[in-house]
Write an enzyme that holds these catalytic residues in place. Structure first.
Site, PDB file in Angstrom:
ATOM      1  N   ASP A 339      83.496  28.555  85.860  1.00 27.40           N
ATOM      2  CA  ASP A 339      83.473  29.792  86.836  1.00 27.40           C
ATOM      3  C   ASP A 339      83.194  31.223  85.975  1.00 27.40           C
ATOM      4  O   ASP A 339      82.353  30.924  85.243  1.00 27.40           O
ATOM      5  CB  ASP A 339      85.009  29.954  87.072  1.00 27.40           C
ATOM      6  CG  ASP A 339      85.566  30.494  88.512  1.00 27.40           C
ATOM      7  OD1 ASP A 339      85.246  31.673  88.773  1.00 27.40           O
ATOM      8  OD2 ASP A 339      85.658  29.776  89.550  1.00 27.40           O
ATOM      9  N   HIS A 411      88.210  35.538  89.184  1.00 22.25           N
ATOM     10  CA  HIS A 411      88.200  34.210  89.918  1.00 22.25           C
ATOM     11  C   HIS A 411      88.620  33.036  89.388  1.00 22.25           C
ATOM     12  O   HIS A 411      89.412  32.064  89.862  1.00 22.25           O
ATOM     13  CB  HIS A 411      86.910  34.139  90.592  1.00 22.25           C
ATOM     14  CG  HIS A 411      86.563  33.018  91.672  1.00 22.25           C
ATOM     15  ND1 HIS A 411      86.077  31.850  91.370  1.00 22.25           N
ATOM     16  CD2 HIS A 411      86.631  33.263  92.960  1.00 22.25           C
ATOM     17  CE1 HIS A 411      86.024  31.191  92.281  1.00 22.25           C
ATOM     18  NE2 HIS A 411      86.172  31.765  93.731  1.00 22.25           N
ATOM     19  N   SER A 593      87.046  28.028  97.739  1.00 16.68           N
ATOM     20  CA  SER A 593      87.158  28.126  96.312  1.00 16.68           C
ATOM     21  C   SER A 593      88.642  28.087  95.976  1.00 16.68           C
ATOM     22  O   SER A 593      88.870  27.589  94.991  1.00 16.68           O
ATOM     23  CB  SER A 593      86.839  29.665  95.885  1.00 16.68           C
ATOM     24  OG  SER A 593      85.540  29.810  95.675  1.00 16.68           O
TER      25      SER A 593
END
Length: 632
Positions: A339, A411, A593
């Site tokens: 990520d 994230h 996600s």
């Protein structure tokens, strides 16, 4: 011509002229198989010879037909009570024995055995196991050489379970909180690429190398030798003066080259394709996190105040409380989060993070909306052994520029918190696994963008395979992750990216990827590759989330939250970071996600309970025992 016991006749009469006292003919054609045929020859003026008996076999297969088992209804994932039965006949409707019948499934499940041989009456059968999705499922039987004759079967699969319990949409927050929608990695509708880079992939045969995905390709000596060979071949090409090699990935038989004049990029690519040793030349595609955010500040951490009640809706939806009574995870299980990096100083997650991650973000310039540029890597040195995310910028998609540091970002930290925030420690949120090892691998930069080549290196490293180290060599992680989470993607495919997913899968890693947030059937890559487990999202009602992508490339769904179902209360709360104040926070986002790490987390729980599961077995456990929520 005489008659016979089972019927039938010559197709016509045949006259032959005797030569040297011998007459011959070869046009005897009979329409029925069997024994008891008798043939005798007659010449004018002479008595007939004695008759001779013979046996006629069936002719070659001419058609295949359905004999039984069609049109059944049964629960999804179960075996149909009546086997499928077909008959093979020749042109005269004689049953053909010993013919090989091949079964194929065109929509869900299997037929066993995949091939069967017809018996003495021309019949062959197969046991039909339905796929896990409800709806019509089809299969077919065929015989080699009969392109125009296929036996088609159809079955109806009914839902194999229902979601039980009552779900409400009242607020589940402990205190007021403003939500941030999922900064998922769904890219813009049109593919994006770096301006001046190409990825060149060589044929294994041209290099005398093992095929991509083979274990032999991961050997350090093999990787080192292939790296030298690839660089040598590129330097010897006529177009070598027009580009320089930025990196080589021996495990993928690939190199990233940067053209010196971007206006000549396509011409250089065409020239490279003329080399028969080169399998493909493609542009280096970009993946970007969707960082459009709702207004409002993120919630600050509440020390010592567990936030599990705010997570109860999505953890309850997949029955985690009962699963935790069996296992809460194991430190022997390693997963990787590929990520945009991590923060080791977030108290909710730090205890489960490993320190053997890596940073595969290349140094490139990114335009700022306020003027000037920033470095996408953000740390000034490109590839390195530090996967920490140094900064996170909001992105203006209309103007294609970075706005400013976000008050709620990272994230990869949010994804990691769902997989394995330390559980039952009185701090912040709880992960699907209370105990697990999470390897952070950084492939997306400070603006939320990353290239196919960088992401491919991250996947290789996560799976314990040699990856480009950015300095002319390779780097290999000390161990291989059993599950690799990819909450990212783009609208176009890539040979390099696909080869990385294949290699990781063959190395024993289940690759879990988010299906996208486009609310349509457009495929997202790498999720759309058959080796990846593609995850769509459901809301608190267990139905497809309003934003979630769906369709034939999606394999499974998991809670991703849906603001439309009840506001911020029904998005996914996890760990995040305020890059303005430099402090850990908790925030609620929604998206595929957020759904993917639920699947990754459950996979890790399964491995904690049964570490011997192979990739195929682990995937089958997840998909076979999922609740059928209706049409895909």
């Amino acid at each position: 011509l005489g008659s016979n016991a089972v019927g039938g006749a010559l197709a016509g009469t045949t006259t032959a002229l005797a030569v040297a006292g011998v007459a011959t003919f070869n046009d005897l054609r009979l329409d029925k198989r069997g024994a008891g045929y008798r043939l005798r020859a007659v010449a004018a003026g002479l008595a007939p010879d004695t008759s001779d008996a013979f046996t006629v076999r069936a002719g070659p297969p001419a058609r295949i037909t359905v004999q039984g088992g069609n049109g059944q209804t049964a629960p999804a994932g179960t075996v149909l009570p009546i086997p499928y039965l077909v008959a093979v006949r020749d042109a005269f409707d004689n049953p053909v024995s010993g013919a090989t019948v091949s079964w194929s499934v065109t929509a869900g499940g299997t037929v066993s055995p995949a091939q069967a041989v017809t018996d003495s009456i021309g019949h062959a059968s197969g046991i039909r196991t339905l796929g896990v999705h409800a709806g019509t499922q089809t299969a077919a039987a065929a015989v080699g050489g009969l392109a125009d004759s296929i036996a088609s079967f159809s079955a109806t699969a009914t839902p194999n379970a229902t979601i039980s319990g009552k779900i409400t949409t009242t607020s589940g927050f402990l205190s007021p909180i403003a939500t941030v929608p999922a900064p998922t990695a769904t890219a813009a509708a049109q593919p994006a690429y770096t301006a001046d880079e190409l990825i060149v992939t060589y044929r294994a045969s041209a290099l005398g190398a093992p095929p991509v995905g083979s274990a032999a390709l991961a050997a350090p000596a093999t990787a080192a030798g292939l790296g030298v060979a690839i660089r040598g071949r590129l330097s010897a090409l006529p177009a070598a003066a027009q580009f320089h090699v930025r990196g080589v990935s021996p495990a993928l038989l690939a190199a990233r080259v940067q053209v010196r004049d971007s206006l000549q990029r396509d011409a250089i690519a065409a020239a490279l394709r003329h080399d028969p040793a080169i399998e493909s030349v493609e542009r280096n595609g970009l993946v970007r996190l969707d960082t459009h955010r709702r207004s409002g500040a993120a919630m600050a951490a509440v020390p010592g105040d567990p936030l599990y009640p705010r997570q109860a809706w999505h953890y309850g939806l997949i029955d985690l409380p009962r699963a935790w009574a069996i296992t809460t995870g194991s430190a022997a299980v390693l997963v990787a989060v590929v990520d945009n990096g991590i923060r080791y100083d977030h108290p909710a997650v730090a205890g489960n993070l490993t320190h053997d991650g890596y940073d595969f973000v290349s140094r490139t310039s990114v335009k700022q909306c306020s003027g000037g540029t920033i470095d996408e890597a953000g740390d000034g040195d490109g590839y390195d052994a530090d996967p920490v995310q140094p900064a996170d910028y909001d992105w203006d998609f209309k103007r294609s520029c970075a706005i400013g540091l976000t008050t709620s970002g990272n994230h990869g930290l949010h994804v990691a918190g769902t997989i394995g925030a330390v559980g039952n420690d009185g701090v912040g949120v709880t992960g699907v696994n209370w105990t697990v090892r999470i390897r952070p691998v950084r492939v997306l930069g400070v603006s939320g963008a990353g290239s196919f080549y960088d992401i491919a290196q991250g996947i290789l490293y996560a799976a314990g395979l040699p990856a480009d180290d950015g300095g002319g060599g390779t780097v290999t992680a000390p161990s291989a992750a059993r599950v690799v989470n990819l909450s990212l993607g783009g609208p176009s495919g890539s040979t390099t990216l696909h080869n990385a997913v294949i290699a990781a899968t063959n190395a024993g890693a289940l690759v879990v990827a988010s299906a996208g947030n486009d609310a349509n059937t457009s495929p997202l890559y790498p999720a759309a590759y058959p080796e990846a487990l593609s995850v769509s999202a459901v809301g608190p009602d267990g139905l497809l989330a309003t934003y979630s992508s769906y369709g034939s490339t999606v394999d499974i769904a998991a809670p991703g939250g849906d603001f439309a179902d009840g506001g911020a209360s029904f998005t996914v709360l996890s760990s995040a970071w305020n890059f303005v104040t430099g402090t850990p926070i908790y925030d609620a986002w929604d998206g595929t996600s957020m759904a993917a790490p639920h699947v990754t987390g459950v996979a890790a729980l399964l491995l904690a309970q049964n570490p011997s599961l192979t990739v195929a077995q682990l995937r089958a456990r997840l998909t076979t025992y999922a609740v059928d929520a209706g049409a895909p």
